[in-house]
Design a protein around this motif. Structure first.
Motif, PDB file in Angstrom:
ATOM      1  N   ALA A  71       0.843  -1.194   0.000  1.00  0.00           N
ATOM      2  CA  ALA A  71       0.000   0.000   0.000  1.00  0.00           C
ATOM      3  C   ALA A  71       0.880   1.245   0.000  1.00  0.00           C
ATOM      4  O   ALA A  71       1.880   1.315   0.716  1.00  0.00           O
ATOM      5  CB  ALA A  71      -0.905  -0.009   1.228  1.00  0.00           C
ATOM      6  N   LEU A  93     -10.371   0.281  -7.677  1.00  0.00           N
ATOM      7  CA  LEU A  93     -10.028  -0.898  -6.891  1.00  0.00           C
ATOM      8  C   LEU A  93     -11.302  -1.489  -6.301  1.00  0.00           C
ATOM      9  O   LEU A  93     -12.272  -0.773  -6.022  1.00  0.00           O
ATOM     10  CB  LEU A  93      -9.077  -0.545  -5.743  1.00  0.00           C
ATOM     11  N   ILE A 140      -1.263   3.154  -5.338  1.00  0.00           N
ATOM     12  CA  ILE A 140      -2.198   2.446  -4.481  1.00  0.00           C
ATOM     13  C   ILE A 140      -2.342   3.237  -3.175  1.00  0.00           C
ATOM     14  O   ILE A 140      -1.329   3.566  -2.544  1.00  0.00           O
ATOM     15  CB  ILE A 140      -1.695   1.020  -4.174  1.00  0.00           C
ATOM     16  N   LEU A 151      -7.742  -4.538  -9.551  1.00  0.00           N
ATOM     17  CA  LEU A 151      -7.410  -3.193 -10.035  1.00  0.00           C
ATOM     18  C   LEU A 151      -7.946  -3.073 -11.454  1.00  0.00           C
ATOM     19  O   LEU A 151      -7.511  -3.796 -12.352  1.00  0.00           O
ATOM     20  CB  LEU A 151      -5.897  -2.969 -10.010  1.00  0.00           C
ATOM     21  N   ILE A 178      -2.431  -6.775  -1.676  1.00  0.00           N
ATOM     22  CA  ILE A 178      -1.918  -5.538  -1.094  1.00  0.00           C
ATOM     23  C   ILE A 178      -1.600  -5.753   0.380  1.00  0.00           C
ATOM     24  O   ILE A 178      -2.455  -6.221   1.149  1.00  0.00           O
ATOM     25  CB  ILE A 178      -2.916  -4.384  -1.274  1.00  0.00           C
TER      26      ILE A 178
END
Length: 225
Positions: A71, A93, A140, A151, A178
């Motif tokens: 992230a 997302l 992100i 994504l 993530i």
């Protein structure tokens, strides 16, 4: 009457102006990105009220691999050739529910939040920073929860968007894992189909005349931490 050779040449020229979004971070085509239905044709989604607007898939089959990212880091999405139509790049997302497989999850319902959209430059014509490019970095958000995500990359071509149904949508979805995220939950989520109205001023718009002096991106506002 056009000869078959001329017709073929015109079809080839039209296809060459179109594009796919098959990979992220330099990986193999359709390895992390779910194979879209235009993987051979370079075609586009025309019906934004149909299921293909989500990830440009009828079967919703997953990709073989998942890209692990942190992230707050930047992921680069790639097209198979330059994006030569005018219009905005947008990224969304959607978090896979805990306990479900990123390969099998279809992303149905109001689960998508926007993390980027492109605004044009204004003047004697609209100019788009994405025009002619084949790589598109997107950050992100650092504060979202860790987990598996889809994504969604989307380019909206507006060169024929002066009438309803004229906009062209080039879409695909990559599988991400993530880590290192926070606890934030985006407040505004949308579903695909459902997020877009065919007559939204950012979808049905004549970009040629009169030259617009503003542009309203379709979909929700961009989520920021």
């Amino acid at each position: 009457m056009l000869s078959s050779l001329t017709t073929f040449a015109m079809m080839a020229l039209t296809a060459s102006a179109h594009y796919t979004f098959p990979k992220v971070n330099g990986g193999g085509d359709w390895s992390v990105v779910r194979r879209a239905d235009n993987f051979q044709s370079n075609g586009f989604v025309e019906n934004i009220q149909g299921p293909q607007i989500r990830c440009f898939q009828k079967s919703h089959s997953g990709a073989s691999q998942t890209l692990n990212v942190t992230a707050g880091s930047t992921v680069t999405y790639y097209s198979n050739q330059g994006v030569f139509h005018p219009g905005p790049m947008q990224f969304y997302l959607a978090r896979v529910p805990d306990g479900q497989s990123v390969q099998n999850w279809q992303g149905e319902g109001a689960v998508w939040f926007k993390i980027y959209h492109e605004q044009p430059g204004f003047g004697q014509q609209l100019t788009w920073s994405s025009n002619g490019k084949s790589s598109f970095p997107v950050k992100i958000p650092s504060c979202i929860r860790s987990g598996y995500y889809l994504l969604r990359a989307e380019h909206i071509a507006l060169h024929s968007a002066g009438q309803t149904g004229g906009a062209q949508f080039y879409v695909s979805c990559a599988q991400l894992g993530i880590t290192g995220g926070g606890n934030s939950e985006p407040p505004q989520k949308v579903s695909f189909p459902g997020a877009y109205d065919p007559n939204h001023p950012g979808i049905r718009i004549n970009i040629n005349w009169p030259i617009p002096t503003s542009y309203q991106n379709p979909g929700p506002s961009v989520f920021q931490c």
